[in-house]
Motif scaffolding. Structure first.
Motif, PDB file in Angstrom:
ATOM      1  N   ARG A 125       1.004  -1.228  -0.024  1.00  0.00           N
ATOM      2  CA  ARG A 125       0.020   0.022  -0.009  1.00  0.00           C
ATOM      3  C   ARG A 125       0.882   1.369  -0.008  1.00  0.00           C
ATOM      4  O   ARG A 125       0.369   2.482  -0.101  1.00  0.00           O
ATOM      5  N   LEU A 165       0.664 -13.070  10.269  1.00  0.00           N
ATOM      6  CA  LEU A 165       1.261 -12.956  11.501  1.00  0.00           C
ATOM      7  C   LEU A 165       1.227 -13.986  12.485  1.00  0.00           C
ATOM      8  O   LEU A 165       2.358 -14.309  13.176  1.00  0.00           O
ATOM      9  N   ASN A 213       3.092  -0.497  13.232  1.00  0.00           N
ATOM     10  CA  ASN A 213       2.097   0.266  14.236  1.00  0.00           C
ATOM     11  C   ASN A 213       2.923   1.351  15.237  1.00  0.00           C
ATOM     12  O   ASN A 213       3.752   0.803  15.757  1.00  0.00           O
ATOM     13  N   GLU A 217     -11.297 -11.211  11.256  1.00  0.00           N
ATOM     14  CA  GLU A 217     -10.342 -10.548  10.711  1.00  0.00           C
ATOM     15  C   GLU A 217     -11.084  -9.808   9.530  1.00  0.00           C
ATOM     16  O   GLU A 217     -11.959 -10.394   8.688  1.00  0.00           O
ATOM     17  N   LYS A 218     -11.008  -8.314   9.527  1.00  0.00           N
ATOM     18  CA  LYS A 218     -11.713  -7.311   8.424  1.00  0.00           C
ATOM     19  C   LYS A 218     -13.133  -8.098   8.023  1.00  0.00           C
ATOM     20  O   LYS A 218     -13.220  -8.217   6.990  1.00  0.00           O
ATOM     21  N   ILE A 226      -4.992  -3.647  17.685  1.00  0.00           N
ATOM     22  CA  ILE A 226      -4.187  -2.504  17.265  1.00  0.00           C
ATOM     23  C   ILE A 226      -2.759  -2.765  17.041  1.00  0.00           C
ATOM     24  O   ILE A 226      -2.035  -1.827  17.187  1.00  0.00           O
ATOM     25  N   GLY A 227      -2.204  -4.016  16.910  1.00  0.00           N
ATOM     26  CA  GLY A 227      -1.074  -4.227  16.572  1.00  0.00           C
ATOM     27  C   GLY A 227      -0.025  -4.549  17.754  1.00  0.00           C
ATOM     28  O   GLY A 227       1.109  -4.709  17.480  1.00  0.00           O
ATOM     29  N   TYR A 270       0.004  -7.538  20.833  1.00  0.00           N
ATOM     30  CA  TYR A 270      -0.582  -8.526  21.429  1.00  0.00           C
ATOM     31  C   TYR A 270       0.330  -8.977  22.441  1.00  0.00           C
ATOM     32  O   TYR A 270       1.286  -9.340  22.256  1.00  0.00           O
ATOM     33  N   ARG A 281      -6.998 -15.165   2.097  1.00  0.00           N
ATOM     34  CA  ARG A 281      -6.229 -14.314   1.629  1.00  0.00           C
ATOM     35  C   ARG A 281      -4.606 -14.980   1.436  1.00  0.00           C
ATOM     36  O   ARG A 281      -3.686 -14.255   1.209  1.00  0.00           O
ATOM     37  N   THR A 309      -5.379 -13.590  13.774  1.00  0.00           N
ATOM     38  CA  THR A 309      -6.993 -13.633  14.440  1.00  0.00           C
ATOM     39  C   THR A 309      -7.514 -14.821  14.483  1.00  0.00           C
ATOM     40  O   THR A 309      -8.213 -15.230  15.406  1.00  0.00           O
ATOM     41  N   TRP A 317      -2.845   5.820  18.681  1.00  0.00           N
ATOM     42  CA  TRP A 317      -2.405   4.818  17.797  1.00  0.00           C
ATOM     43  C   TRP A 317      -2.809   4.913  16.356  1.00  0.00           C
ATOM     44  O   TRP A 317      -3.464   5.569  16.065  1.00  0.00           O
ATOM     45  N   ASP A 361      -1.799   2.635  12.575  1.00  0.00           N
ATOM     46  CA  ASP A 361      -1.349   1.523  11.651  1.00  0.00           C
ATOM     47  C   ASP A 361      -0.825   2.397  10.515  1.00  0.00           C
ATOM     48  O   ASP A 361      -1.523   3.193   9.860  1.00  0.00           O
TER      49      ASP A 361
END
Ligand code: G1P
Length: 355
Positions: A13, A85, A108, A157-158, A169-170, A172, A190, A196, A218, A220
């Motif tokens: 991105r 992840l 993040n 997830e999403k 938020i990144g 854990y 994906r 998740t 916070w 991302d």
């Protein structure tokens, strides 16, 4: 407790910038994103850090080194491709052993640090604890549903929609049960092993998963808009300082940091703004919330709310707001410049507006 920092993603991105550098090394507030993560980890009292790297391994190794500059001991763990992840946790099994650990996404920024999260995890002792924050678009994040005492009853997830607006938020925190979970999940639609799904596996198999609402700022930083917004926020408390040189024809206003070896000639700089070491800014106007990296050359440039990456040169480009730029750019002689544009430019590419 250990930390596992993920810096293996390919940053699609943020192309074309990420064709020339890893997204984790893009500076926000004048410091690479991943350095903020490492600072927070150290401040929380953790010193053993594994960094999961991909194709940018050499560049990240060069920037972070053995970690001693951060007060850390860093081990690099190579991930052959961005496989998710949970896959990163899988390949870090030997490094992590059975220790508790914080999994920290290297793009993040948590401006308030992670000390409270780590302390809460140590006190409560769940199998997993997720930092969560409110978002307006649930379809861009992992979304957690929380019940009484902040117990997490589900993560997705999403999702297209959700009754919860709390994103993971990144950061854990995990106990050793997560290793069983990452082995239990399948590759997602994906094509990745999702953390998740591993967390959902923990929940479904009766383990204790908690959520902590993160009260601090916070972000991302995975896309240009978010990077620039984060840069704005982190620059706000900047302390002014001039270590470089500013000639008599130049004017600085607001908090401006001119680094050692930088030269400001016939220019106006309105803070908060940073000019990095060895950069030259000539006949230019830099507006608030702009950072110029090391070894840059700006001539006849008029920018604000922008990030100019190390070694970039910008000539005769006027009225540009929200520029994220690496490489060398110039408007052809006699052209009006890139007035009013907002651009993301990578190395050695000519902006469409100038073709
Ligand atoms: C990842 C995680 C997602 C989390 C987000 C936070 O998404 O998969 O659950 O909410 O980071 O930044 P990505 O940025 O890889 O799309």
């Amino acid at each position: 407790m250990r930390a596992l920092v993920l810096a293996g993603g390919s940053g699609t991105r943020l192309r074309p910038i990420t064709l020339a550098m890893p997204k984790q090394l893009i500076p926000v507030g004048g410091r690479p994103v991943v350095f903020h993560c490492l600072d927070n980890i150290r401040a929380a009292g953790i010193t053993e850090v594994g960094i999961v790297v991909g194709e940018w391994e050499d560049v990240i190794r060069e920037a972070v080194g053995d970690g001693s500059a951060f007060g850390l001991r860093v081990t690099y763990l190579r991930q052959d491709a961005p496989r998710g992840l949970a896959h990163a946790v899988l390949i870090a099994r030997d490094f992590l052993g059975d220790d508790d650990f914080v999994l920290y996404l290297g793009d993040n920024v948590l401006a308030g640090g992670i000390g409270e999260l780590v302390a809460e995890f140590a006190t409560v002792g769940p199998d997993a604890q997720l930092a969560v924050g409110k978002v307006s678009d649930v379809s861009e994040y992992g979304i957690a549903t929380l019940h009484a005492e902040r117990r997490v009853t589900g993560v997705q997830e999403k999702p297209q929609s959700s009754t919860s607006d709390l994103a993971v938020i990144g950061v854990y925190l995990f106990g050793p049960r997560i290793h069983e979970a990452v082995r239990a999940v399948d590759v997602s639609a994906r094509g990745e092993l999702e953390i998740t799904d591993a967390i959902q596996w923990l929940i479904s198999t009766g383990h204790d998963v908690r959520g902590s609402i993160y009260e601090g700022y916070w972000k991302d930083t995975g896309n240009a808009d978010d990077l620039l917004e984060c840069n704005r926020t982190l620059l706000a408390p900047l302390e002014p300082r001039v270590d470089g040189s500013v000639d008599a024809a130049s004017e600085l206003s607001g908090p401006v940091l001119i680094s050692a070896g930088a030269r400001i000639l016939g220019s106006e700089i309105h803070g908060p703004a940073i000019v990095g070491p060895g950069s030259v800014v000539r006949d230019s106007t830099l507006g608030p919330f702009t950072t110029v990296g090391a070894g840059c050359l700006l001539e006849g440039a008029c920018l604000d709310e922008s990030i100019v990456l190390d070694g970039a040169s910008v000539r005769q480009v006027h009225g540009v707001s929200r520029l994220l730029i690496g490489g060398a750019y110039g408007a052809p002689a006699g052209s009006p410049g890139a007035g009013g544009l907002s651009l993301v430019l990578g190395d050695n590419r000519v902006p469409v507006a100038h073709r």
